[in-house]
Design a protein around this motif. Structure first.
Motif, PDB file in Angstrom:
ATOM      1  N   ASP A  49       0.849  -1.188   0.000  1.00 26.21           N
ATOM      2  CA  ASP A  49       0.000   0.000   0.000  1.00 26.21           C
ATOM      3  C   ASP A  49       0.885   1.239   0.000  1.00 26.21           C
ATOM      4  OD1 ASP A  49      -1.853   2.087   0.576  1.00 26.21           O
ATOM      5  OD2 ASP A  49      -3.194   0.636   1.520  1.00 26.21           O
ATOM      6  N   ALA A  50       0.684   2.114  -0.974  1.00 28.04           N
ATOM      7  CA  ALA A  50       1.524   3.304  -1.093  1.00 28.04           C
ATOM      8  C   ALA A  50       1.320   4.276   0.057  1.00 28.04           C
ATOM      9  CB  ALA A  50       1.243   4.013  -2.425  1.00 28.04           C
ATOM     10  N   ARG A  51       0.201   4.195   0.772  1.00 31.01           N
ATOM     11  CA  ARG A  51      -0.039   5.087   1.910  1.00 31.01           C
ATOM     12  C   ARG A  51       0.787   4.677   3.124  1.00 31.01           C
ATOM     13  NH1 ARG A  51      -6.407   4.295   1.968  1.00 31.01           N
ATOM     14  NH2 ARG A  51      -5.615   2.188   1.498  1.00 31.01           N
ATOM     15  N   ILE A  52       1.172   3.408   3.199  1.00 35.00           N
ATOM     16  CA  ILE A  52       2.014   2.912   4.293  1.00 35.00           C
ATOM     17  C   ILE A  52       3.154   2.096   3.676  1.00 35.00           C
ATOM     18  CG2 ILE A  52       0.391   2.963   6.220  1.00 35.00           C
ATOM     19  CD1 ILE A  52      -0.477   0.154   5.521  1.00 35.00           C
ATOM     20  N   PRO A  53       4.079   2.754   2.997  1.00 33.88           N
ATOM     21  CA  PRO A  53       5.093   2.025   2.213  1.00 33.88           C
ATOM     22  C   PRO A  53       6.003   1.130   3.043  1.00 33.88           C
ATOM     23  CG  PRO A  53       5.621   4.359   2.359  1.00 33.88           C
ATOM     24  CD  PRO A  53       4.248   4.209   2.897  1.00 33.88           C
ATOM     25  N   LEU A  54       6.214   1.437   4.318  1.00 25.49           N
ATOM     26  CA  LEU A  54       7.054   0.592   5.171  1.00 25.49           C
ATOM     27  C   LEU A  54       6.223  -0.362   6.008  1.00 25.49           C
ATOM     28  CD1 LEU A  54       9.694   3.221   6.382  1.00 25.49           C
ATOM     29  CD2 LEU A  54       9.836   1.642   4.456  1.00 25.49           C
ATOM     30  N   THR A  55       5.098   0.104   6.496  1.00 25.20           N
ATOM     31  CA  THR A  55       4.254  -0.739   7.345  1.00 25.20           C
ATOM     32  C   THR A  55       3.641  -1.891   6.562  1.00 25.20           C
ATOM     33  OG1 THR A  55       3.732   1.226   8.651  1.00 25.20           O
ATOM     34  CG2 THR A  55       2.356  -0.700   9.006  1.00 25.20           C
ATOM     35  N   SER A  56       3.415  -1.713   5.262  1.00 20.86           N
ATOM     36  CA  SER A  56       2.772  -2.760   4.461  1.00 20.86           C
ATOM     37  C   SER A  56       3.747  -3.818   3.959  1.00 20.86           C
ATOM     38  CB  SER A  56       2.035  -2.141   3.268  1.00 20.86           C
ATOM     39  OG  SER A  56       2.922  -1.423   2.429  1.00 20.86           O
ATOM     40  N   MET A 158      -0.178  -8.078   1.787  1.00 20.57           N
ATOM     41  CA  MET A 158      -0.995  -8.026   2.984  1.00 20.57           C
ATOM     42  C   MET A 158      -2.462  -7.878   2.610  1.00 20.57           C
ATOM     43  SD  MET A 158       1.437  -5.738   5.502  1.00 20.57           S
ATOM     44  CE  MET A 158       0.133  -5.515   6.697  1.00 20.57           C
ATOM     45  N   PRO A 159      -3.372  -8.072   3.551  1.00 20.40           N
ATOM     46  CA  PRO A 159      -4.800  -7.989   3.224  1.00 20.40           C
ATOM     47  C   PRO A 159      -5.202  -6.606   2.712  1.00 20.40           C
ATOM     48  CG  PRO A 159      -4.500  -9.078   5.336  1.00 20.40           C
ATOM     49  CD  PRO A 159      -3.158  -8.536   4.941  1.00 20.40           C
ATOM     50  N   ASN A 160      -6.057  -6.614   1.707  1.00 22.33           N
ATOM     51  CA  ASN A 160      -6.707  -5.413   1.185  1.00 22.33           C
ATOM     52  C   ASN A 160      -5.722  -4.367   0.646  1.00 22.33           C
ATOM     53  OD1 ASN A 160      -9.192  -4.300   0.563  1.00 22.33           O
ATOM     54  ND2 ASN A 160      -9.319  -3.105   2.424  1.00 22.33           N
ATOM     55  N   VAL A 161      -4.630  -4.828   0.047  1.00 26.38           N
ATOM     56  CA  VAL A 161      -3.721  -3.893  -0.616  1.00 26.38           C
ATOM     57  C   VAL A 161      -4.039  -3.757  -2.100  1.00 26.38           C
ATOM     58  CG1 VAL A 161      -1.829  -4.213   1.015  1.00 26.38           C
ATOM     59  CG2 VAL A 161      -2.017  -5.720  -0.963  1.00 26.38           C
ATOM     60  N   GLY A 162      -5.047  -4.487  -2.586  1.00 23.25           N
ATOM     61  CA  GLY A 162      -5.458  -4.340  -3.979  1.00 23.25           C
ATOM     62  C   GLY A 162      -4.941  -5.412  -4.900  1.00 23.25           C
ATOM     63  N   LEU A 233      -6.433   1.881   9.433  1.00 27.44           N
ATOM     64  CA  LEU A 233      -6.940   3.030   8.676  1.00 27.44           C
ATOM     65  C   LEU A 233      -7.021   2.730   7.187  1.00 27.44           C
ATOM     66  CD1 LEU A 233      -5.403   6.304  10.178  1.00 27.44           C
ATOM     67  CD2 LEU A 233      -7.794   5.607  10.111  1.00 27.44           C
ATOM     68  N   THR A 234      -6.155   1.879   6.694  1.00 29.84           N
ATOM     69  CA  THR A 234      -6.171   1.519   5.269  1.00 29.84           C
ATOM     70  C   THR A 234      -7.000   0.260   5.005  1.00 29.84           C
ATOM     71  OG1 THR A 234      -4.104   0.282   5.558  1.00 29.84           O
ATOM     72  CG2 THR A 234      -3.930   2.581   4.863  1.00 29.84           C
ATOM     73  N   ASN A 235      -7.813  -0.142   5.988  1.00 24.55           N
ATOM     74  CA  ASN A 235      -8.714  -1.296   5.838  1.00 24.55           C
ATOM     75  C   ASN A 235      -7.940  -2.599   5.682  1.00 24.55           C
ATOM     76  OD1 ASN A 235     -11.430  -1.036   6.235  1.00 24.55           O
ATOM     77  ND2 ASN A 235     -11.883  -0.342   4.169  1.00 24.55           N
ATOM     78  N   GLY A 236      -6.768  -2.690   6.294  1.00 26.21           N
ATOM     79  CA  GLY A 236      -5.959  -3.877   6.141  1.00 26.21           C
ATOM     80  C   GLY A 236      -6.078  -4.873   7.265  1.00 26.21           C
ATOM     81  N   ILE A 237      -7.018  -4.653   8.190  1.00 23.60           N
ATOM     82  CA  ILE A 237      -7.175  -5.537   9.332  1.00 23.60           C
ATOM     83  C   ILE A 237      -8.664  -5.714   9.586  1.00 23.60           C
ATOM     84  CG2 ILE A 237      -7.267  -3.844  11.208  1.00 23.60           C
ATOM     85  CD1 ILE A 237      -5.182  -5.550  12.698  1.00 23.60           C
ATOM     86  N   LYS A 238      -9.009  -6.720  10.340  1.00 27.84           N
ATOM     87  CA  LYS A 238     -10.411  -7.031  10.606  1.00 27.84           C
ATOM     88  C   LYS A 238     -11.130  -5.836  11.225  1.00 27.84           C
ATOM     89  CE  LYS A 238     -13.253 -10.648  12.722  1.00 27.84           C
ATOM     90  NZ  LYS A 238     -13.226 -11.860  13.579  1.00 27.84           N
ATOM     91  N   ASP A 239     -12.330  -5.530  10.716  1.00 29.63           N
ATOM     92  CA  ASP A 239     -13.049  -4.327  11.128  1.00 29.63           C
ATOM     93  C   ASP A 239     -13.350  -4.301  12.616  1.00 29.63           C
ATOM     94  OD1 ASP A 239     -13.017  -3.486   8.539  1.00 29.63           O
ATOM     95  OD2 ASP A 239     -15.026  -4.213   8.052  1.00 29.63           O
ATOM     96  N   SER A 240     -13.712  -5.445  13.175  1.00 24.26           N
ATOM     97  CA  SER A 240     -14.179  -5.474  14.559  1.00 24.26           C
ATOM     98  C   SER A 240     -13.068  -5.292  15.581  1.00 24.26           C
ATOM     99  CB  SER A 240     -14.906  -6.802  14.829  1.00 24.26           C
ATOM    100  OG  SER A 240     -14.040  -7.902  14.607  1.00 24.26           O
ATOM    101  N   LEU A 241     -11.804  -5.294  15.165  1.00 24.28           N
ATOM    102  CA  LEU A 241     -10.706  -5.186  16.116  1.00 24.28           C
ATOM    103  C   LEU A 241     -10.520  -3.758  16.616  1.00 24.28           C
ATOM    104  CD1 LEU A 241      -8.042  -7.557  14.523  1.00 24.28           C
ATOM    105  CD2 LEU A 241      -9.651  -8.032  16.360  1.00 24.28           C
ATOM    106  N   TYR A 242     -10.936  -2.775  15.848  1.00 20.90           N
ATOM    107  CA  TYR A 242     -10.796  -1.379  16.251  1.00 20.90           C
ATOM    108  C   TYR A 242     -12.124  -0.657  16.036  1.00 20.90           C
ATOM    109  CZ  TYR A 242      -5.728  -1.762  16.680  1.00 20.90           C
ATOM    110  OH  TYR A 242      -4.466  -2.115  17.066  1.00 20.90           O
ATOM    111  N   ALA A 243     -12.540   0.085  17.042  1.00 21.32           N
ATOM    112  CA  ALA A 243     -13.770   0.866  16.930  1.00 21.32           C
ATOM    113  C   ALA A 243     -13.548   2.048  15.988  1.00 21.32           C
ATOM    114  CB  ALA A 243     -14.218   1.354  18.305  1.00 21.32           C
ATOM    115  N   ASP A 244     -14.602   2.452  15.306  1.00 22.63           N
ATOM    116  CA  ASP A 244     -14.481   3.550  14.344  1.00 22.63           C
ATOM    117  C   ASP A 244     -14.092   4.856  15.025  1.00 22.63           C
ATOM    118  OD1 ASP A 244     -15.059   1.942  12.218  1.00 22.63           O
ATOM    119  OD2 ASP A 244     -17.174   2.488  12.088  1.00 22.63           O
ATOM    120  N   ASP A 245     -14.577   5.077  16.253  1.00 21.91           N
ATOM    121  CA  ASP A 245     -14.235   6.335  16.922  1.00 21.91           C
ATOM    122  C   ASP A 245     -12.754   6.390  17.292  1.00 21.91           C
ATOM    123  OD1 ASP A 245     -14.475   4.338  18.747  1.00 21.91           O
ATOM    124  OD2 ASP A 245     -15.586   5.501  20.239  1.00 21.91           O
ATOM    125  N   THR A 246     -12.153   5.228  17.603  1.00 21.41           N
ATOM    126  CA  THR A 246     -10.713   5.187  17.878  1.00 21.41           C
ATOM    127  C   THR A 246      -9.910   5.508  16.619  1.00 21.41           C
ATOM    128  OG1 THR A 246     -11.052   3.514  19.598  1.00 21.41           O
ATOM    129  CG2 THR A 246      -8.825   3.747  18.715  1.00 21.41           C
TER     130      THR A 246
END
Length: 523
Positions: A49-56, A158-162, A233-246
């Motif tokens: 993912d170009a938005r997280i070039p090192l984390t991805s 990684m998940p959801n990188v396209g 934030l880039t939708n690369g992890i399961k949705d339920s693990l982090y609340a949207d407000d966090t």
């Protein structure tokens, strides 16, 4: 925002004590089989993912490639595993349209300098970038047509990188055919190896889609929590693990910092970006910057009409809208990874976006932090080497007392001054600095987690096979009868049934329906 006061964003984010970890069983199974599957492949396309070039970056994918192909596979060299067979690996940064364009060229230079990796950037919404990728694949297949009959490509990441979206675009530009692989904004949609699918006729090129694989271990402490939130934030992890407000609070923190950096840059400077407020529905309240996520979501909820019964703000719906706007690129192009080491500056108590007289500038703080990181503190009184009047990169005289006190000193030290050098330093730290050490330290933990996940999958398979066998041959019912409490209850039921059939014994007397005494003969 008032014209008389300047908005000061908060410089530190308070992370939760524990960060979420997500590595389901199908990922462990795929990683276990990956080395074997790579033996039949001619090319690997690793998507990031170009938005997280090192984390991805998932280090385990590169380990699997090196394990299957050998250490000399890169650039089409003859690997030791199969003499004469050529292979190639392409690293493609997808979602180019959502990341900051100014980092593309510095990242290309830095990855080649520190990791010998050729990287490409791709916007899958258009056809030009997928065409460039397909040209590289066709050129490689044509060059090695003597050893490659039907070229096979495996797409990793990684998940959801396209990955699936990229494959659909490659098929579209190569075969003029529509969508084949399923795509989704939810991480983990693809759970097994799919394909092969033809994307080019002459030469024949076949592709395989794979499930996204998360790193087994992200690290520990705030650094790991920061990585996990960037992935979320880039939708690369399961949705339920982090609340949207966090996630909304973390995104607001990042966007406020980026806006402050932009405001301090002169007009026309590449660091300047369009404020993210312009991507939201117009409201004067939203243009008044704030560090409080509740205040921000309240203003945004009123503007978009996200209200619950009684006129209360629906914070979950508002936070989801805010995150969706970012993920679609409505708020602008933002790179979440810290490629300029700005977090080092923000941790300094002397840092200020608007320094007054006597305060150090950002450039001075950057140089100071960079030198502290590159020059380890010796155990002796070698700090006298770094006299402000003497350039800090000047080595001590040979055989001098200062030289004897210093155990190891490797001049010259280059202080990053432009964007290329800053990005190069960020990539160097990832591959040769703390991240690399953490990865080596965590190898044991990663192995343990993969082993446990693999065992869980095997247990589930054995249980499923046993249940199917019991259902098929009736052994499940017989097994149930072997239980002591079940045996006791069945015996009681059998005794009652026999007693009902046999009636009272020979010595037992009873009354019939008319009240007359009867004797039951013994049978």
């Amino acid at each position: 925002m008032s014209s008389t006061t300047r908005f000061l964003p908060r410089l530190q984010f308070t992370f939760a004590n524990n960060h979420a970890s997500w590595h389901p069983g199908h990922m462990a199974v795929f990683l276990d089989q990956l080395s074997h599957q790579l033996l039949d492949m001619d090319m690997v396309i690793e998507c990031r993912d170009a938005r997280i070039p090192l984390t991805s970056i998932n280090p385990r994918l590169e380990e699997a490639v090196n394990s299957a192909w050998g250490p000399e596979w890169m650039d089409g060299e003859k690997g030791p595993r199969e003499i004469g067979r050529h292979r190639q690996r392409l690293i493609v940064y997808t979602k180019r349209d959502l990341a900051e364009e100014r980092f593309e060229e510095p990242l290309k230079l830095a990855f080649w300098k520190h990791a010998k990796q050729n990287i490409m950037f791709c916007d899958t919404k258009g056809a030009q970038d997928p065409k460039n990728i397909l040209r590289k694949a066709v050129a490689f297949a044509t060059k090695n047509q003597e050893t490659i009959l039907d070229m096979k490509i495996l797409v990793l990441g990684m998940p959801n990188v396209g990955k699936s979206t990229l494959l659909n675009q490659l098929r579209n530009v190569g075969m003029k055919k529509g969508k084949h692989f399923n795509t989704s904004t939810t991480a983990g949609e693809t759970k097994k190896l799919t394909g092969p699918l033809k994307i080019h006729e002459k030469p024949t090129i076949l592709v395989h889609d794979t499930p996204g694989t998360m790193p087994v271990w992200l690290g520990k402490g705030d650094e790991a929590s920061d990585k996990a939130l960037r992935i979320a934030l880039t939708n690369g992890i399961k949705d339920s693990l982090y609340a949207d407000d966090t996630l909304a609070e973390y995104l607001l923190f990042k966007l406020n910092l980026r806006a402050a950096e932009s405001d301090t840059a002169p007009l026309g400077h590449p660091d300047r970006v369009v404020p993210f407020h312009y991507g939201l529905p117009y409201s004067e309240e939203l243009y008044d910057s704030t560090n409080d996520v509740n205040v921000f979501l309240t203003r945004l909820g009123k503007r978009i009409g996200a209200l619950k019964k009684g006129g209360l703000i629906d914070f979950n719906r508002t936070a989801a809208f805010f995150l969706e706007q970012y993920r679609k690129g409505k708020l602008g192009r933002y790179t979440l990874d810290d490629l300029e080491q700005k977090e080092d500056l923000y941790a300094d108590p002397n840092f200020s976006f608007y320094p007054s007289e006597g305060q150090p500038t950002r450039t001075q703080l950057h140089e100071q932090h960079h030198l502290n990181l590159l020059i380890p503190s010796p155990t002796h009184d070698a700090h006298i080497l770094f006299n402000p009047e003497v350039p800090p990169w000047a080595p001590p005289l040979i055989k001098s007392a200062e030289h004897n006190d210093v155990v190891k000193f490797a001049p010259p030290i280059q202080i990053p001054s432009n964007l290329n050098e800053k990005v190069s330093e960020a990539v160097r730290r990832y591959f040769h600095g703390k991240d690399a050490r953490d990865a080596a330290i965590s190898e044991t933990q990663a192995t343990k987690r993969i082993s446990e996940a693999r065992k869980n999958v095997q247990r589930a398979q054995m249980k499923r096979f046993a249940m199917e066998r019991w259902r098929r041959d009736g052994s499940g019912q017989r097994r149930m009868k072997d239980q002591p409490h079940v045996q006791k209850r069945l015996q009681e039921i059998e005794n009652a049934r026999v007693a009902a059939l046999m009636g009272p014994g020979p010595s037992e007397k009873g009354n019939d329906s008319a009240g007359q005494q009867v004797v039951t003969p013994k049978t």
